[in-house]
Every structure is written in structure tokens, then in C-alpha cells.
Write an enzyme that holds these catalytic residues in place. Structure first.
Site, mmCIF file in Angstrom:
data_model
loop_
_atom_site.group_PDB
_atom_site.id
_atom_site.type_symbol
_atom_site.label_atom_id
_atom_site.label_comp_id
_atom_site.label_asym_id
_atom_site.label_seq_id
_atom_site.Cartn_x
_atom_site.Cartn_y
_atom_site.Cartn_z
ATOM 1 N N HIS A 47 -11.622 -2.230 6.704
ATOM 2 C CA HIS A 47 -11.608 -3.235 5.854
ATOM 3 C C HIS A 47 -11.985 -4.656 6.712
ATOM 4 O O HIS A 47 -11.383 -5.696 6.363
ATOM 5 C CB HIS A 47 -10.508 -3.405 5.186
ATOM 6 C CG HIS A 47 -10.170 -2.397 4.199
ATOM 7 N ND1 HIS A 47 -10.968 -1.790 3.611
ATOM 8 C CD2 HIS A 47 -9.023 -1.574 4.324
ATOM 9 C CE1 HIS A 47 -10.332 -0.821 3.017
ATOM 10 N NE2 HIS A 47 -9.252 -0.653 3.308
ATOM 11 N N ASP A 89 0.685 -1.312 -0.095
ATOM 12 C CA ASP A 89 -0.050 -0.226 -0.105
ATOM 13 C C ASP A 89 0.865 1.250 0.074
ATOM 14 O O ASP A 89 0.837 2.389 0.697
ATOM 15 C CB ASP A 89 -0.947 -0.101 1.139
ATOM 16 C CG ASP A 89 -1.838 -1.255 1.177
ATOM 17 O OD1 ASP A 89 -1.241 -2.474 1.479
ATOM 18 O OD2 ASP A 89 -3.265 -1.223 1.124
ATOM 19 N N VAL A 144 -5.080 -2.958 4.889
ATOM 20 C CA VAL A 144 -5.188 -2.015 6.029
ATOM 21 C C VAL A 144 -3.949 -1.278 6.410
ATOM 22 O O VAL A 144 -2.855 -1.758 6.602
ATOM 23 C CB VAL A 144 -5.757 -2.984 7.376
ATOM 24 C CG1 VAL A 144 -5.886 -2.441 8.543
ATOM 25 C CG2 VAL A 144 -6.810 -3.857 6.977
HETATM 26 FE FE LIG Z 1 -6.295 -1.955 -0.554
#
Ligand SMILES: [Fe+2]
Length: 463
Positions: A326, A167, A354
């Protein structure tokens, strides 16, 4: 109150205290570290990390990934902005003597009002394991030269250090994450999805796919990153006529999926040093009889722990996540595949999604059969350790909404940005450490010695 009655009142209290202490001995830790509040802004497009290379039509956005299952091939990708240019990559064991060459292919794509540059992919073959190679592309225009070292040949006791990043995005925090990883010196990155966050912009501004690739070039042009697809790779926007999932991602980021018998680039495996790494797609079908299900079923049978003792699985959406963000999004995939991973004695499952950090004990939840009521995660030494590493530092900010109380499966959790490394030492031991961005790059904020599930299956390493 008489003495006997007082005792009757105190005894249950003492029992409660004892129980609390016993539970506390194995309870997880929610870190008391408080991240300084600050904006998580994307770096502006004129930031130096997005700078275009000098020269007309110079190759930009250079990145490499494995071109076969073990690294005797490497796929080089780059973009030329103004005209197609050459698809050739020259390579060799000295920058002065790149006597081998390979011919690649090129592609482009349209996304609403955006047209990509010329995207080149070229697989260098015939490489030897554990050797440094130099490579160059851009002939006829502006030549750029880089280098990489191929992974060592797979074997049971071959040390190797992976970087673990997820991420990432392209904020100032993302830049810090990448710099800290560079300082900690892994030799390949297991990337657990959500690359550029271009879809955070109006019309999924694909110029942010280009800027992201220029940003990470300083690492991924010099060592392979293994890609996992996240939800921000979907770029699914039928409202603007873009209904082909993963269009920018699959045009830009190849994977060596055919080498592991996969039929799609979104799920595949590689074998690096002592690790067999399986990459899954949280956003592709995984129900019974689907291509991903069929492939994983066969793939887990192909794993040979005598050759690659460490079995690591990557996915984007976590199965065990005690953050409100999430929460349970990975549940249907867990129900589908957790039994297989427990039976296969997977050492480690890495996920992102997350935007915080969490590490689990070895737990499983595979006893439930719809009527027996056994739906509580329980300690299981055959189970993987789960690590959520979706804390690269993207524009969406930190996920600081942990559920309370901390579930028993959760060993450590902290709402910070950072990255981790996994250093395999031999067939039995691997050292894992997590670094938060707000410390110096070398400071370890969480660590654990992983003990291999195949070679030392009864040793509990998850405390
Ligand atoms: Fe994602």
C-alpha cells in the site's frame, strides 16, 4: 604508500564514518523481531467466539458507540435474526433498576443473495459523564443485559485510556489481539478501519459481517468503539449488482456524525476526556470544495485546545508508511490535508491498512509547490506523530516488505500483529505503548511519551 597519501585516503573514510554515526543517532529502528511463520486463518464459523446467544431471536451482535459528541448519549446496536422484535432499550444505574427507556429504529438490507437480520439502533440520552449504566434489550423474547461507563466530561486534564486497533478481521490472531486489548484495559477503542473482511469471501459473504460482530461483542458491548471506514467497508461489487459503497457498514455501524456538523457518517469528531478525535474517510471525496474538505476546514477551527488539549486524527490509509504494501496509497490525501494538520498542531495521526506496525518521528512534507523541488519530508515539531496500527491480525496476513533503507521519518517498524493503547495523563503528557501478540498481553514492545503540541510545542518527543 607514503604517510601523507595514506592520510588523504583515511580522512574521507573517517568523515564517512562520522557521518554514518551522526545519522545513526537519529535513524529509525527496524525491529529484529522475527514473527513465527504460521497461517493466518479465519476462525471457523462454529468457533465459540461466534456462538449465538441462547434463546429464540435473542439479541446478538451488540455494540455501542457514542451517540453524541461527548458521551452523554450512547447508541446501542444489535441484530435479531428471526423476527423484528422490540426496538426498546431499558437502562439505569443499577442492573436491578433500569428505570429509563429509549425507543430505537430498525433496518435491514439485501446484499446479492444475502438478507440481513433485523438491525436495531437505539440512542440512550440524558446520560451523565463518567457514570456506569446498565442496559438491556430483547423484550418479548430473550432479554440480554450489559453495562458501560460513559466517558468523563471533556476538560484539559482528564485522564483517559484509549485502545488503538485496526484491520482486525476474525482470525485466530484477531482473537489474540482482542484478548490482549481486554487485558490492557482501555475505556474506548479508536478503530482505524477494516472490520470484518467479509469481502474476502465469495460474493462478500455477509454472514461474516454477522460473525465478526458476535466475535467483538465481548468488548464493544461494554465500551464504545469509534469507527473509521476502511477499504474493506466499501463492499463495492458492481459485477454482482452491488454498486452502493459502504452498504453493510453503514447499515450496521452508526456514528454520531451530526453532532459534529458532518453530513455523512464516514467523517465526524468526538470529544472524550482531554482528546478531540477527528475521524476521516480515505475512501470518500476529499478534494477542494467536497463535503469532507469543507467539514474538516471548519472542524479544525472548532477545536479548542484549552478544553481538549489532545488533537488526534484517524484515517485508514496512512500518509507515512515505509512498507512496500500500500505504499503511497494515502499520498493524494496527504497532499490535500497535511498542511492543515501541521498548522493545527495535531498531536497524533492514527492509520491502519498496512498490516504491520510503524511509528514516525515528527516530520512534515508541506514545502513543495510544484516547482521548488522541496519534496523531502523534514523534521517539524509542529507535525503529528504518525502511527500505523493496521496489525490487528486479519486473513490477509502480515505486511513484511519494508522499504530499504528505512526512511528518516520512520522511528520504529515491525512486521507483527498487535494493538496499542494511548493513556492521556494530563494536558501535557500521554503515554503510548504497543503490544505485539506473540508476547504476554502486558509486555510492551514499543512505547513513547507524547508531549502535547499545543501546550509544549518546542519539546521534541519523537525520539
Ligand atoms: Fe485496508
Amino acid at each position: 604508500m607514503g604517510g601523507a597519501r595514506r592520510l588523504l585516503v583515511l580522512l574521507p573514510l573517517a568523515a564517512l564514518l562520522l557521518l554514518a554515526t551522526a545519522a545513526g543517532a537519529t535513524a529509525g529502528v527496524t525491529s529484529g523481531y522475527r514473527r513465527k511463520p504460521e497461517a493466518t486463518a479465519d476462525m471457523p464459523l462454529d468457533a465459540d467466539v461466534f456462538r449465538l446467544p441462547h434463546g429464540y431471536n435473542a439479541p446478538q451482535q451488540v455494540h455501542i458507540t457514542l451517540g453524541d459528541q461527548t458521551g452523554t448519549a450512547m447508541t446501542v446496536s444489535w441484530v435479531t435474526a428471526s423476527e423484528p422484535g422490540s426496538n426498546t432499550v431499558a437502562y439505569g444505574r443499577s442492573p436491578k433498576k433500569m428505570e429509563m427507556s429509549a425507543q430505537g429504529t430498525q433496518t435491514r438490507y439485501d446484499y446479492y443473495n444475502y438478507t440481513s437480520g433485523f438491525i436495531h439502533h437505539c440512542t440512550l440520552t440524558g446520560l451523565k459523564h463518567g457514570v456506569k449504566y446498565w442496559y438491556a434489550m430483547g423484550f418479548g423474547h430473550t432479554v440480554r443485559t450489559f453495562s458501560f461507563t460513559t466517558p468523563p466530561k471533556p476538560g484539559p486534564d482528564v485522564p483517559f485510556k484509549f485502545g488503538l486497533i485496526g484491520d482486525l478481521g476474525q482470525t485466530f490472531d484477531s482473537n489474540s489481539t482482542l484478548s490482549h486489548y481486554d487485558a490492557n484495559g482501555g475505556s474506548a477503542v479508536l478503530f482505524v478501519g477494516d472490520l470484518s473482511y467479509a469481502d474476502a469471501y465469495p460474493l462478500h459473504d455477509n454472514n461474516r459481517w454477522d460473525s465478526w460482530a458476535r466475535f467483538v461483542e465481548r468488548s464493544v458491548a461494554y465500551q464504545p468503539w469509534l469507527w473509521t471506514a476502511g477499504n474493506h467497508e466499501l463492499d463495492y461489487a458492481p459485477e454482482i449488482g452491488e454498486a452502493t459503497p459502504f452498504k453493510p457498514f453503514t447499515h450496521r455501524y452508526p456514528t454520531p456524525f451530526r453532532a459534529s456538523g458532518s453530513t455523512e457518517p464516514l467523517w465526524y469528531s468526538v470529544k472524550i476526556a482531554s482528546a478531540h478525535v477527528v475521524v476521516l474517510s480515505s475512501y470518500s471525496a476529499y478534494g477542494q470544495y467536497t463535503p469532507q474538505w469543507t467539514w474538516l476546514d471548519a472542524e479544525l477551527r472548532r477545536v479548542d485546545r484549552k478544553v481538549t488539549p489532545w488533537l488526534v486524527v484517524l484515517m485508514h490509509s496512512p500518509w507515512y508508511n515505509s512498507n512496500g504494501y500500500h505504499y503511497m496509497e494515502g499520498e493524494s490525501m496527504r497532499v490535500q490535508f497535511e498542511r492543515w494538520l501541521v498548522d493545527a498542531k495535531v498531536d497524533l495521526v492514527l492509520a491502519g491498512h498496512v498490516h504491520s506496525y510503524e511509528r514516525s518521528h515528527r516530520f512534515s512534507n508541506v514545502a513543495y509547490d510544484i516547482i521548488n523541488g522541496k519534496a523531502t519530508p523534514v523534521r517539524n515539531l509542529d507535525a503529528p506523530m504518525y502511527i500505523n496500527i493496521g496489525d490487528g491480525g486479519n486473513i490477509e496476513g502480515i505486511a513484511n516488505n519494508f522499504t530499504k533503507p528505512q526512511p528518516r521519518y520512520s522511528a520504529f517498524r515491525e512486521a507483527s500483529f498487535g494493538h496499542a493503547t494511548l493513556e492521556i495523563k494530563n494536558r501535557t503528557h500521554a503515554y503510548y505503548e504497543w503490544h505485539r501478540n506473540h508476547d504476554g498481553a502486558k509486555v510492551v514492545a514499543d512505547s513513547v511519551w507524547l508531549i502535547n503540541r499545543y501546550w509544549m510545542p518546542t519539546h521534541d518527543d519523537s525520539n
